[in-house]
Motif scaffolding. Structure first.
Motif, short mmCIF file in Angstrom:
data_model
loop_
_atom_site.label_atom_id
_atom_site.label_comp_id
_atom_site.label_asym_id
_atom_site.label_seq_id
_atom_site.Cartn_x
_atom_site.Cartn_y
_atom_site.Cartn_z
N ALA A 179 0.83 -1.20 0.00
CA ALA A 179 0.00 0.00 0.00
C ALA A 179 0.86 1.26 0.00
O ALA A 179 0.52 2.26 -0.64
CB ALA A 179 -0.94 0.00 1.20
N GLN A 180 1.99 1.21 0.71
CA GLN A 180 2.85 2.39 0.81
C GLN A 180 3.54 2.72 -0.51
O GLN A 180 3.91 3.87 -0.75
CB GLN A 180 3.89 2.20 1.91
CG GLN A 180 3.29 2.23 3.31
CD GLN A 180 4.33 2.14 4.40
OE1 GLN A 180 5.50 1.86 4.15
NE2 GLN A 180 3.91 2.38 5.64
N GLY A 226 2.00 2.31 -3.30
CA GLY A 226 0.91 2.63 -4.21
C GLY A 226 0.50 1.49 -5.12
O GLY A 226 -0.13 1.72 -6.16
N PHE A 266 -1.79 -0.76 -4.79
CA PHE A 266 -3.23 -0.97 -4.88
C PHE A 266 -3.99 0.30 -5.27
O PHE A 266 -5.22 0.28 -5.34
CB PHE A 266 -3.78 -1.48 -3.55
CG PHE A 266 -3.17 -2.78 -3.10
CD1 PHE A 266 -3.34 -3.93 -3.86
CD2 PHE A 266 -2.41 -2.85 -1.95
CE1 PHE A 266 -2.78 -5.14 -3.45
CE2 PHE A 266 -1.85 -4.04 -1.53
CZ PHE A 266 -2.03 -5.19 -2.28
N THR A 267 -3.28 1.38 -5.51
CA THR A 267 -3.93 2.65 -5.79
C THR A 267 -3.74 3.04 -7.24
O THR A 267 -2.61 3.34 -7.67
CB THR A 267 -3.36 3.77 -4.89
OG1 THR A 267 -3.45 3.37 -3.52
CG2 THR A 267 -4.12 5.06 -5.09
N PHE A 268 -4.82 3.00 -7.99
CA PHE A 268 -4.78 3.42 -9.38
C PHE A 268 -6.04 4.20 -9.71
O PHE A 268 -7.16 3.69 -9.53
CB PHE A 268 -4.67 2.21 -10.31
CG PHE A 268 -4.55 2.59 -11.78
CD1 PHE A 268 -3.32 2.94 -12.32
CD2 PHE A 268 -5.67 2.62 -12.58
CE1 PHE A 268 -3.21 3.31 -13.64
CE2 PHE A 268 -5.57 2.99 -13.92
CZ PHE A 268 -4.33 3.34 -14.45
N GLY A 269 -5.85 5.43 -10.14
CA GLY A 269 -6.99 6.28 -10.47
C GLY A 269 -6.54 7.45 -11.30
O GLY A 269 -5.42 7.48 -11.83
N ARG A 320 -5.69 10.37 -10.40
CA ARG A 320 -4.53 11.07 -9.84
C ARG A 320 -3.24 10.44 -10.35
O ARG A 320 -2.31 11.13 -10.76
CB ARG A 320 -4.56 11.03 -8.31
CG ARG A 320 -3.30 11.58 -7.65
CD ARG A 320 -3.39 11.50 -6.14
NE ARG A 320 -2.10 11.78 -5.51
CZ ARG A 320 -1.62 12.99 -5.30
NH1 ARG A 320 -2.30 14.04 -5.67
NH2 ARG A 320 -0.44 13.15 -4.71
N GLN A 321 -3.18 9.10 -10.32
CA GLN A 321 -1.98 8.41 -10.79
C GLN A 321 -1.76 8.64 -12.29
O GLN A 321 -0.64 8.87 -12.74
CB GLN A 321 -2.08 6.90 -10.51
CG GLN A 321 -1.85 6.50 -9.07
CD GLN A 321 -2.93 7.03 -8.13
OE1 GLN A 321 -4.12 7.00 -8.45
NE2 GLN A 321 -2.52 7.53 -6.99
N GLY A 327 2.76 9.90 -6.49
CA GLY A 327 1.62 9.14 -6.98
C GLY A 327 1.71 7.64 -6.85
O GLY A 327 0.77 6.93 -7.17
N GLY A 328 2.87 7.14 -6.41
CA GLY A 328 3.02 5.71 -6.24
C GLY A 328 3.53 5.01 -7.50
O GLY A 328 3.87 5.64 -8.51
N TRP A 367 2.18 3.15 -9.90
CA TRP A 367 1.51 3.25 -11.20
C TRP A 367 1.77 4.58 -11.87
O TRP A 367 1.87 4.66 -13.10
CB TRP A 367 0.01 2.99 -11.04
CG TRP A 367 -0.25 1.59 -10.57
CD1 TRP A 367 -0.72 1.21 -9.35
CD2 TRP A 367 -0.02 0.39 -11.30
NE1 TRP A 367 -0.81 -0.16 -9.27
CE2 TRP A 367 -0.39 -0.69 -10.47
CE3 TRP A 367 0.44 0.11 -12.59
CZ2 TRP A 367 -0.30 -2.02 -10.87
CZ3 TRP A 367 0.54 -1.21 -12.99
CH2 TRP A 367 0.17 -2.26 -12.14
#
Length: 217
Positions: free
Chosen positions: A58-59, A61, A63-66, A68-69, A186-187, A189
């Motif tokens: 998670a840190q 990124g 699992f974070t895709f949207g 913003r990324q 943004g991580g 991705w």
């Protein structure tokens, strides 16, 4: 620490072996074989990172895709492309060439699927190695954020010398800093998207660039 060391050391080993001719004589096939080896390094480093206490998907990124990324990735990728004219001027002033003729020549002869494979390797494989595993693994091991970023960026730049030449490291340094910023803000991705945007013109338009470079002025 083991994951980051394995990832960065593995990437350095692949570059060193390619330089010594272990993957064959310079050319497209050598690039393809070394790209396959980088995938093994990325997979191995990522697996080791998952075993490391404190490493959190998670840190980084994962699992974070949207939007913003996507937005950050496109933004930093476009900034990388916009830095090219400045880099060309500086490279010329320093008496170097703006691109590696041998590298572009090998890309010019490559079928599109092989160029896409090299592009995906650069964008995904390198971001896994130099950003996700290196930075994430070093931070999980207790290295301060700035130190982890500095180590990853330094190794990223140095290892590109054998492929593109000393003068090209100016562009690699700027691009690497932008990719790192995309990762921090943004991580993973965002960094992958930015890398795609920066490298796509070279890998997809490489033949045209090479042809233009061979035309008499």
């Amino acid at each position: 620490m083991i994951a980051a060391t394995a990832a960065l050391g593995g990437a350095a080993l692949v570059v060193g072996l390619r330089g010594r001719g272990a993957f064959g004589s310079p050319g497209l096939q050598t690039r393809l074989r070394s790209a396959a080896a980088l995938w093994l390094v990325a997979a191995g480093g990522f697996w080791l990172a998952l075993q490391q206490p404190g490493f959190d998907l998670a840190q980084i990124g994962f699992f974070t895709f949207g939007w913003r990324q996507v937005g950050l990735g496109v933004l930093f990728g476009v900034l990388g492309i916009l830095s090219v004219p400045i880099y060309i001027v500086v490279a010329t002033k320093l008496g170097g060439t703006a691109h590696n003729a041998e590298a572009l020549a090998s890309l010019a002869t490559a079928p599109l699927p092989q160029r896409l494979f090299l592009l995906v390797t650069a964008a995904v494989g390198e971001e896994l190695i130099f950003r996700a595993v290196a930075i994430g693994g070093l931070i999980a091991a207790g290295v301060p954020h700035f130190g982890a970023i500095a180590v990853s960026l330094a190794v990223f730049v140095v290892l590109h010398r054998s492929s593109w030449g000393a003068v090209h490291l100016l562009f690699v340094g700027v691009a690497g800093a932008l990719l790192t910023a995309a990762f921090v803000l943004g991580g993973l991705w965002a960094a992958i998207i930015a890398h795609f945007v920066v490298d796509a013109p070279m890998f997809l338009a490489g033949p045209k660039i090479a042809d233009r470079g061979r035309r008499p002025v």
